[in-house]
Design a protein around this motif. Sequence first.
Motif, mmCIF file in Angstrom:
data_model
loop_
_atom_site.group_PDB
_atom_site.id
_atom_site.type_symbol
_atom_site.label_atom_id
_atom_site.label_comp_id
_atom_site.label_asym_id
_atom_site.label_seq_id
_atom_site.Cartn_x
_atom_site.Cartn_y
_atom_site.Cartn_z
ATOM 1 N N GLY A 165 0.778 -1.231 0.000
ATOM 2 C CA GLY A 165 0.000 0.000 0.000
ATOM 3 C C GLY A 165 0.805 1.274 0.000
ATOM 4 N N TYR A 166 2.158 1.170 -0.019
ATOM 5 C CA TYR A 166 2.955 2.395 0.062
ATOM 6 C C TYR A 166 4.304 2.217 -0.615
ATOM 7 N N ALA A 167 4.759 3.275 -1.274
ATOM 8 C CA ALA A 167 6.122 3.369 -1.780
ATOM 9 C C ALA A 167 6.606 4.797 -1.595
ATOM 10 N N GLY A 168 7.833 4.935 -1.109
ATOM 11 C CA GLY A 168 8.406 6.262 -0.903
ATOM 12 C C GLY A 168 9.724 6.403 -1.634
ATOM 13 N N LEU A 169 9.911 7.522 -2.310
ATOM 14 C CA LEU A 169 11.187 7.776 -2.975
ATOM 15 C C LEU A 169 11.538 9.249 -2.856
ATOM 16 N N ASP A 170 12.839 9.519 -2.902
ATOM 17 C CA ASP A 170 13.339 10.885 -2.855
ATOM 18 C C ASP A 170 14.029 11.214 -4.174
ATOM 19 N N THR A 171 13.755 12.389 -4.714
ATOM 20 C CA THR A 171 14.478 12.892 -5.880
ATOM 21 C C THR A 171 15.389 14.029 -5.427
ATOM 22 N N TYR A 172 16.617 14.016 -5.917
ATOM 23 C CA TYR A 172 17.650 14.927 -5.440
ATOM 24 C C TYR A 172 18.006 15.991 -6.472
ATOM 25 N N ASP A 173 18.212 17.191 -5.977
ATOM 26 C CA ASP A 173 18.815 18.281 -6.736
ATOM 27 C C ASP A 173 20.128 18.575 -6.024
ATOM 28 N N VAL A 174 21.206 17.906 -6.436
ATOM 29 C CA VAL A 174 22.456 17.986 -5.689
ATOM 30 C C VAL A 174 23.121 19.353 -5.828
ATOM 31 N N LEU A 175 22.806 20.092 -6.897
ATOM 32 C CA LEU A 175 23.395 21.414 -7.071
ATOM 33 C C LEU A 175 22.917 22.364 -5.985
ATOM 34 N N HIS A 178 18.791 20.178 -2.435
ATOM 35 C CA HIS A 178 17.370 19.991 -2.194
ATOM 36 C C HIS A 178 16.968 18.569 -2.539
ATOM 37 N N LEU A 179 15.910 18.119 -1.905
ATOM 38 C CA LEU A 179 15.281 16.861 -2.297
ATOM 39 C C LEU A 179 13.781 17.021 -2.148
ATOM 40 N N ILE A 180 13.044 16.197 -2.880
ATOM 41 C CA ILE A 180 11.593 16.125 -2.740
ATOM 42 C C ILE A 180 11.237 14.688 -2.386
ATOM 43 N N SER A 181 10.534 14.511 -1.277
ATOM 44 C CA SER A 181 10.048 13.193 -0.890
ATOM 45 C C SER A 181 8.688 12.957 -1.542
ATOM 46 N N HIS A 182 8.578 11.835 -2.244
ATOM 47 C CA HIS A 182 7.340 11.459 -2.931
ATOM 48 C C HIS A 182 6.736 10.267 -2.196
ATOM 49 N N HIS A 183 5.474 10.403 -1.813
ATOM 50 C CA HIS A 183 4.786 9.345 -1.074
ATOM 51 C C HIS A 183 3.625 8.832 -1.919
ATOM 52 N N PHE A 184 3.720 7.581 -2.363
ATOM 53 C CA PHE A 184 2.669 6.946 -3.155
ATOM 54 C C PHE A 184 1.887 5.995 -2.247
ATOM 55 N N ARG A 185 0.583 6.241 -2.113
ATOM 56 C CA ARG A 185 -0.264 5.366 -1.305
ATOM 57 C C ARG A 185 -1.323 4.739 -2.210
ATOM 58 N N TYR A 186 -1.455 3.417 -2.108
ATOM 59 C CA TYR A 186 -2.333 2.657 -2.990
ATOM 60 C C TYR A 186 -3.525 2.134 -2.207
ATOM 61 N N ASP A 187 -4.722 2.245 -2.805
ATOM 62 C CA ASP A 187 -5.896 1.667 -2.154
ATOM 63 C C ASP A 187 -6.131 0.249 -2.671
ATOM 64 N N GLU A 188 -7.232 -0.363 -2.216
ATOM 65 C CA GLU A 188 -7.487 -1.761 -2.566
ATOM 66 C C GLU A 188 -7.780 -1.962 -4.050
ATOM 67 N N THR A 189 -8.095 -0.881 -4.759
ATOM 68 C CA THR A 189 -8.349 -1.000 -6.200
ATOM 69 C C THR A 189 -7.061 -0.861 -7.025
ATOM 70 N N GLY A 190 -5.957 -0.528 -6.357
ATOM 71 C CA GLY A 190 -4.710 -0.314 -7.064
ATOM 72 C C GLY A 190 -4.478 1.117 -7.467
ATOM 73 N N ARG A 191 -5.418 1.996 -7.183
ATOM 74 C CA ARG A 191 -5.224 3.408 -7.491
ATOM 75 C C ARG A 191 -4.247 4.023 -6.497
ATOM 76 N N ALA A 192 -3.438 4.956 -7.007
ATOM 77 C CA ALA A 192 -2.413 5.584 -6.176
ATOM 78 C C ALA A 192 -2.728 7.053 -5.940
#
Length: 252
Positions: A165-175, A178-192
Amino acid sequence: MRQDDIWGEETARSYDTFHADMSALEALAPVVSRLAELADGGRALEFAVGTGRVAVPLARRGVPVTGIELSQPMIDQLRTKADEETIPVILGDMATAEAPGPYQLVYLVYNTISNLLTQPEQVECFRNAARHLSPGGRFVIELSVPELRQLPPGQQAVVWKTEPGYAGLDTYDVLNQHLISHHFRYDETGRARLTRSPHRYIWPAELDLMAQLAGFHLETRHADWNATEFTAESGSHVSVYRLAGEEQRRGL
């Protein structure tokens, strides 16, 4: 992305559920014990107190706790657990807001200093902590170590957690650090559903320099609240900074 948009009503309502593992008694016990020890019988101030995940059990331990919080919806959630008399809260930014003091301890947990997106704002957070502390008081920060070693050449994202039901990833701007944390949450239908939060990551050495600019010195650094040794492989740290005492301020 504005911080007051990120920490709105929907996030506030779901915060304790999403972080249920961190709110469990066994997870909070070492946090509360260490903070109570560092408060040393005095008052404590939590920057970004949120829903009171740490402040409420710390107050129950007998430590007088005040909070500063930017989000009114988060304060509203805290009020379902503790009233204003038990845990007073000042609505405002942790880098600039003032609370009636002084305090023996100021603390900032779970990477929250990285919500301040510029280096000057993060330095001001240290200075604000110093303004609130009695001479010899302590400022405690819990913060992750940037995971840039996991970035292969040409890649900008790191997946840091996956579970049903969950996946988390960070995208980096090393210059720009900065980073952005992305939180994907999935319901029982598979929608995120996607939520994101921006951060400015800080290396431990940079954090120590910020502390020095505000009149602190590093007292201890461990890998966690159980005082595990901090090493080059540690993914996070709990750093305790001590403000100069009265004699040191006078140069004695």
